[in-house]
Design an enzyme around this catalytic site. Structure first.
Site, PDB file in Angstrom:
ATOM      1  CG  LEU A 262      -2.014  -1.109   1.140  1.00 55.97           C
ATOM      2  CD1 LEU A 262      -2.908  -1.046   2.371  1.00 55.97           C
ATOM      3  CD2 LEU A 262      -2.847  -1.005  -0.122  1.00 55.97           C
TER       4      LEU A 262
ATOM      5  CG  HIS B  72      -1.324  -3.612  24.383  1.00 53.53           C
ATOM      6  ND1 HIS B  72      -1.753  -4.180  23.211  1.00 53.53           N
ATOM      7  CD2 HIS B  72       0.018  -3.403  24.228  1.00 53.53           C
ATOM      8  CE1 HIS B  72      -0.741  -4.328  22.378  1.00 53.53           C
ATOM      9  NE2 HIS B  72       0.348  -3.845  22.968  1.00 53.53           N
TER      10      HIS B  72
ATOM     11  CG  ASP C  82      -7.439  -6.163  23.321  1.00 46.30           C
ATOM     12  OD1 ASP C  82      -7.407  -4.921  23.376  1.00 46.30           O
ATOM     13  OD2 ASP C  82      -6.416  -6.862  23.307  1.00 46.30           O
TER      14      ASP C  82
END
Length: 376
Positions: A61, A126, A156
């Site tokens: 990309l 996280h 998450d």
């Protein structure tokens, strides 16, 4: 790719990495969506455990050819998912403004930790960080110790993956009315904070005066785990009076004591501890089978697939293959196979691209990102 399920016919392009975005698109694949995961660059592929039911292509990309190939894929897509830090997708020709010019009714979903706005939008983080900032982590764990980390399940997977999948399905439904696409800003910190709705109100009250003292965090002796004679555990969730009474009588204890006030709890704890320690987990499982006392064996992860209730609902399957979905009466979800081989040539050929165009668009960088858990 032929799919079945309630999302059959929906085409998803997934450029997300690690777990939250890929798990969300795996759920969409379970529901019948055709999911193509776009890899490339140093990040490589997502974790193998969230790869079932997808096909993988690898695009460069940073090249014009790779971006053009992506745009040809987008022209046939209903949904696009990415999880880069804000602004990165734009630099790769994959930002919302770029892609909606190609497909105006595109549902574009960005899954990030802190969201697209605010002073921490570019910060690394996280699951543990998002829980820390939502007040959730402060409530988990013992009173006289540090907070306990609930794996990475909450921010998450629940606050990120499930919220993203729900938002995508909602946006697809809205599109059937308006005919228009839209941008979805899914922040894991927002999802985790939403799940605190009840517990936020409990904090500082008699129900949750401090960490480790919440009724739902193990402070109540009738809502915790007890060790059995073989060193295994039984989970007790007898919050309501009728379940508590059934627990007490099934254990063979005499004279059901009052559940409240808290001054009763040490005696209740002592009796429950001694009772559960007198038999094995298997014995207690059989004894409580069919008893409305909210008592269950604590199964290890590798035991779940052999549980008779799970097998009755989903058949002879292993845990990683089970679609984590409700049971649909007409359009059942199904777990696709995991095939992480490179489908770039076949996918781009189907778009009418030549071998030379495919070679120019394809990324062959050796990945350095985390694609599976290393041996430790």
């Amino acid at each position: 790719m032929t799919t079945s399920g309630p999302l059959s016919g929906v085409t998803v392009l997934d450029m997300s990495r690690l777990a939250p975005g890929p798990y969300a698109t795996m759920l969409l694949a379970d529901l019948g969506a055709e999911v193509t995961a776009v890899g490339g660059g140093r990040a490589g592929l997502p974790l193998e455990t969230v790869s079932r039911g997808k096909r993988f292509v690898s695009l460069d990309l940073k090249s014009d050819a790779g971006q053009q190939a992506l745009h040809r894929l987008v022209a046939q897509a209903d949904v696009f998912v990415e999880s880069f830090r804000p602004g990165v997708a734009d630099k790769l020709g994959a930002g919302y403004d770029d892609l909606r010019r190609i497909r105006p009714d595109l549902i574009y979903c960005s899954v990030t930790g802190y969201g697209q706005g605010g002073p921490m939008r570019q910060a690394a983080g996280h699951d543990i960080n998002y829980l820390a900032m939502t007040g959730m982590l402060a409530m988990l764990g013992p009173t006289n110790g540090p907070p306990t980390i609930p794996l990475n399940l909450v921010a998450d997977f629940a606050g990120g993956s499930l919220v993203a999948a729900m938002a995508i399905v909602a946006a697809l439904f809205e599109r059937t009315r308006s005919g228009e696409g839209q941008y979805l800003d899914v922040a894991m910190i927002d999802g985790a904070r939403s799940m605190m709705a009840m517990h936020q109100q409990m904090w500082g009250t008699s129900a949750a005066p401090a960490r480790g003292l919440s009724v739902l965090a193990g402070a109540a002796p009738f809502y915790r785990c007890y060790e059995t004679a073989d060193g295994r555990y039984m989970a007790v969730g007898a919050l309501e009076p009728q379940f508590f009474a059934a627990l007490w009588s099934t254990l063979g204890l005499e004279a059901v004591p009052p559940q409240y006030p808290r001054t009763e709890w040490p005696r209740i704890e002592d009796e429950l501890t001694a009772a559960f320690a007198s038999r094995t987990r298997a014995e207690w499982t059989e004894i409580f089978a069919g008893v409305d006392a909210c008592v269950s064996p604590v199964l290890d992860p590798d035991e779940v697939g052999t549980d008779r209730h799970i097998r009755d609902r989903h058949g002879d399957i292993n845990d990683t293959a089970a679609p984590a979905m409700p049971l649909f009466s007409r359009t059942p979800a199904r777990a696709g196979s995991t095939d992480r081989s490179d489908h770039t040539t076949s996918v781009l050929s189907a778009l009418g691209m030549t071998a030379a165009e495919i070679a120019a668009a394809q990324d062959t960088t050796e990945p350095t990102g985390l694609t599976s858990w290393p041996d430790m």
